[in-house]
Design an enzyme around this catalytic site. Structure first.
Site, PDB file in Angstrom:
ATOM      1  N   SER A 164      98.768  87.418  84.099  1.00 58.18           N
ATOM      2  CA  SER A 164      99.626  86.492  84.854  1.00 58.18           C
ATOM      3  C   SER A 164     100.825  87.144  85.526  1.00 58.18           C
ATOM      4  O   SER A 164     101.523  86.480  86.297  1.00 58.18           O
ATOM      5  CB  SER A 164     100.102  85.356  83.952  1.00 58.18           C
ATOM      6  OG  SER A 164      99.023  84.474  83.771  1.00 58.18           O
ATOM      7  N   LYS A 193     100.697  86.728  89.113  1.00 55.28           N
ATOM      8  CA  LYS A 193     101.113  85.483  89.775  1.00 55.28           C
ATOM      9  C   LYS A 193     102.399  85.685  90.594  1.00 55.28           C
ATOM     10  O   LYS A 193     102.669  84.919  91.519  1.00 55.28           O
ATOM     11  CB  LYS A 193     101.291  84.371  88.729  1.00 55.28           C
ATOM     12  CG  LYS A 193      99.958  83.946  88.102  1.00 55.28           C
ATOM     13  CD  LYS A 193     100.125  82.990  86.933  1.00 55.28           C
ATOM     14  CE  LYS A 193      98.766  82.644  86.325  1.00 55.28           C
ATOM     15  NZ  LYS A 193      98.863  81.924  85.044  1.00 55.28           N
ATOM     16  N   TYR A 234      91.558  83.910  92.027  1.00 56.66           N
ATOM     17  CA  TYR A 234      92.467  83.859  90.879  1.00 56.66           C
ATOM     18  C   TYR A 234      92.067  84.882  89.808  1.00 56.66           C
ATOM     19  O   TYR A 234      92.891  85.675  89.340  1.00 56.66           O
ATOM     20  CB  TYR A 234      92.490  82.430  90.313  1.00 56.66           C
ATOM     21  CG  TYR A 234      93.263  82.333  89.030  1.00 56.66           C
ATOM     22  CD1 TYR A 234      94.660  82.264  89.042  1.00 56.66           C
ATOM     23  CD2 TYR A 234      92.622  82.334  87.790  1.00 56.66           C
ATOM     24  CE1 TYR A 234      95.376  82.201  87.856  1.00 56.66           C
ATOM     25  CE2 TYR A 234      93.326  82.271  86.611  1.00 56.66           C
ATOM     26  CZ  TYR A 234      94.701  82.206  86.645  1.00 56.66           C
ATOM     27  OH  TYR A 234      95.414  82.155  85.474  1.00 56.66           O
ATOM     28  N   TYR A 256     105.803  80.328  80.233  1.00 62.49           N
ATOM     29  CA  TYR A 256     105.163  79.071  79.811  1.00 62.49           C
ATOM     30  C   TYR A 256     106.116  78.219  78.973  1.00 62.49           C
ATOM     31  O   TYR A 256     107.293  78.126  79.299  1.00 62.49           O
ATOM     32  CB  TYR A 256     103.851  79.368  79.066  1.00 62.49           C
ATOM     33  CG  TYR A 256     102.997  80.343  79.817  1.00 62.49           C
ATOM     34  CD1 TYR A 256     102.558  80.037  81.093  1.00 62.49           C
ATOM     35  CD2 TYR A 256     102.661  81.579  79.293  1.00 62.49           C
ATOM     36  CE1 TYR A 256     101.781  80.936  81.815  1.00 62.49           C
ATOM     37  CE2 TYR A 256     101.891  82.486  80.007  1.00 62.49           C
ATOM     38  CZ  TYR A 256     101.464  82.147  81.261  1.00 62.49           C
ATOM     39  OH  TYR A 256     100.710  83.025  81.965  1.00 62.49           O
ATOM     40  N   VAL A 274      98.839  87.591  79.546  1.00 65.22           N
ATOM     41  CA  VAL A 274      98.149  87.649  78.247  1.00 65.22           C
ATOM     42  C   VAL A 274      97.530  89.022  77.947  1.00 65.22           C
ATOM     43  O   VAL A 274      96.986  89.226  76.864  1.00 65.22           O
ATOM     44  CB  VAL A 274      97.074  86.532  78.082  1.00 65.22           C
ATOM     45  CG1 VAL A 274      97.701  85.164  78.007  1.00 65.22           C
ATOM     46  CG2 VAL A 274      96.015  86.618  79.163  1.00 65.22           C
TER      47      VAL A 274
HETATM   48  N1  GLU Z   1      93.939  85.042  83.532  1.00 66.00           N
HETATM   49  C1  GLU Z   1      94.591  84.335  82.465  1.00 66.00           C
HETATM   50  C2  GLU Z   1      94.092  82.911  82.408  1.00 66.00           C
HETATM   51  O1  GLU Z   1      93.798  82.338  83.434  1.00 66.00           O
HETATM   52  C3  GLU Z   1      96.056  84.384  82.726  1.00 66.00           C
HETATM   53  C4  GLU Z   1      96.878  83.820  81.614  1.00 66.00           C
HETATM   54  C5  GLU Z   1      98.095  84.674  81.330  1.00 66.00           C
HETATM   55  O2  GLU Z   1      98.144  85.854  81.579  1.00 66.00           O
HETATM   56  O3  GLU Z   1      99.059  84.112  80.805  1.00 66.00           O
HETATM   57  O4  GLU Z   1      93.970  82.340  81.371  1.00 66.00           O
END
Ligand code: GLU
Length: 308
Positions: A65, A68, A192, A244, A262
């Site tokens: 993420s 992002k 994504y 988050y 993650v």
């Molecule tokens: N590719 C992971 C997902 O879609 C990203 C989540 C993350 O890194 O927090 O679950």
């Protein structure tokens, strides 16, 4: 300066080494579960070009993420403030892959850093192009901001994530039912999952986001990446939404805008000073690196760097 910075980084990271056994490696994406859980690296890159590294700082890992931030920056450069009609900029207080809020808020995700919001960002990036050329454009952007053409997608992670993207597929379909996705769900998932599977080292991550520490201009090449206002806004969203449902506690502990993934990476921006990236794969219950957050807290305390 670099000697002192290396010392500061080394001492801060060593002070949290005892935490390394705490937490769990993400296993819901099978390829991520294969990582050596004891990896531990960190890098600081300053706006005047000094670099300090610790441990596995030069080893690449799945940025997940953290990608992002790059995708959001690209989407804002593409459609500007129109993005905010399709995704909000509010903390979610929910898990990264939660679907509950989406129903109440009629398919408009809370922010671009939860999965639903990042899927909308991928949909924006797809405008006028195929998933392949869209991802290629994102990689070109990454090569520019990192000043490093070697950065690539880990194809094994990308495939593993696509094969198991059931929750993200649900989020995307749900938003499509509210007309908040223009493209096919499968194309949005391609973009994504592939950007989440980019592999980078701590040093490369810290280097690539230096423009956010320098009002939108890469201080080492002089290239303007985003406007000053946009850099400030991206940092604000990282501050409020970068971790988050643990975004508040991260701000409380570290006091700097950041984004976790993650894969166990976390990057933070120290406006006017530096960027810092850390990596330790074991995660806490909110999906953020346990020791990575502890290391950043120790670095922030030792350096006195914070925005508060
Ligand atoms: N590719 C992971 C997902 O879609 C990203 C989540 C993350 O890194 O927090 O679950």
């Amino acid at each position: 300066m670099t000697i002192e910075l290396n010392r500061l980084l080394f001492d801060a990271c060593e002070s949290v080494r005892g935490e390394l056994a705490t937490g769990k490696v993400a296993s819901y994406i099978p390829a991520l579960a294969r990582i050596d859980a004891n990896k531990f690296g960190a890098a600081i890159v300053t706006v005047d070009g000094a670099t300090a590294t610790f441990g596995d700082a030069r080893e690449t890992f799945s940025i997940q993420s953290i990608s992002k931030v790059f995708a959001l920056t690209q989407a804002l450069n593409r459609i500007g403030d129109g993005l905010w009609q399709r995704v909000q900029h509010e903390p979610s207080g929910n898990a990264f892959n939660s679907i509950v809020q989406l129903e109440l808020e009629r398919g408009i995700p809370r922010n671009p850093f939860i999965n639903a919001g990042a899927l909308v960002v991928s949909d924006v990036l797809l405008q006028g192009q195929s998933p392949q050329s869209c991802v290629a454009a994102l990689m070109d952007f990454l090569h520019l901001v990192a000043d490093d053409g070697s950065i690539a997608i880990d194809e094994e992670v990308a495939q593993s994530e696509l094969d198991t993207a059931h929750r993200n597929a649900s989020l995307a379909s749900f938003m499509k039912s509210f007309n908040n996705l223009e493209h096919e769900v499968s194309d949005v998932l391609q973009v994504y999952c592939r950007h989440c599977a980019i592999a980078m080292s701590c040093e490369q991550i810290a280097r690539s986001l230096l423009f956010l520490a320098n009002q939108g201009v890469d201080p080492l090449t002089g290239a303007r990446i985003v406007s000053e206002q946009r850099a400030r806004r991206i940092n604000s969203i990282m501050m409020l939404c970068g971790h988050y449902d643990a975004s508040g506690s991260f701000a409380f502990r570290v006091g700097l805008p950041g984004k976790s993934g993650v894969g166990g990476g976390i990057v933070v921006v120290v406006p006017g000073v530096a960027t810092i990236a850390v990596w330790s794969p074991r995660l806490n219950a909110s999906g953020n690196s346990h020791t990575g957050a502890a290391a950043l807290e120790a670095i922030a305390r030792a350096s006195g760097w914070n925005i508060l």
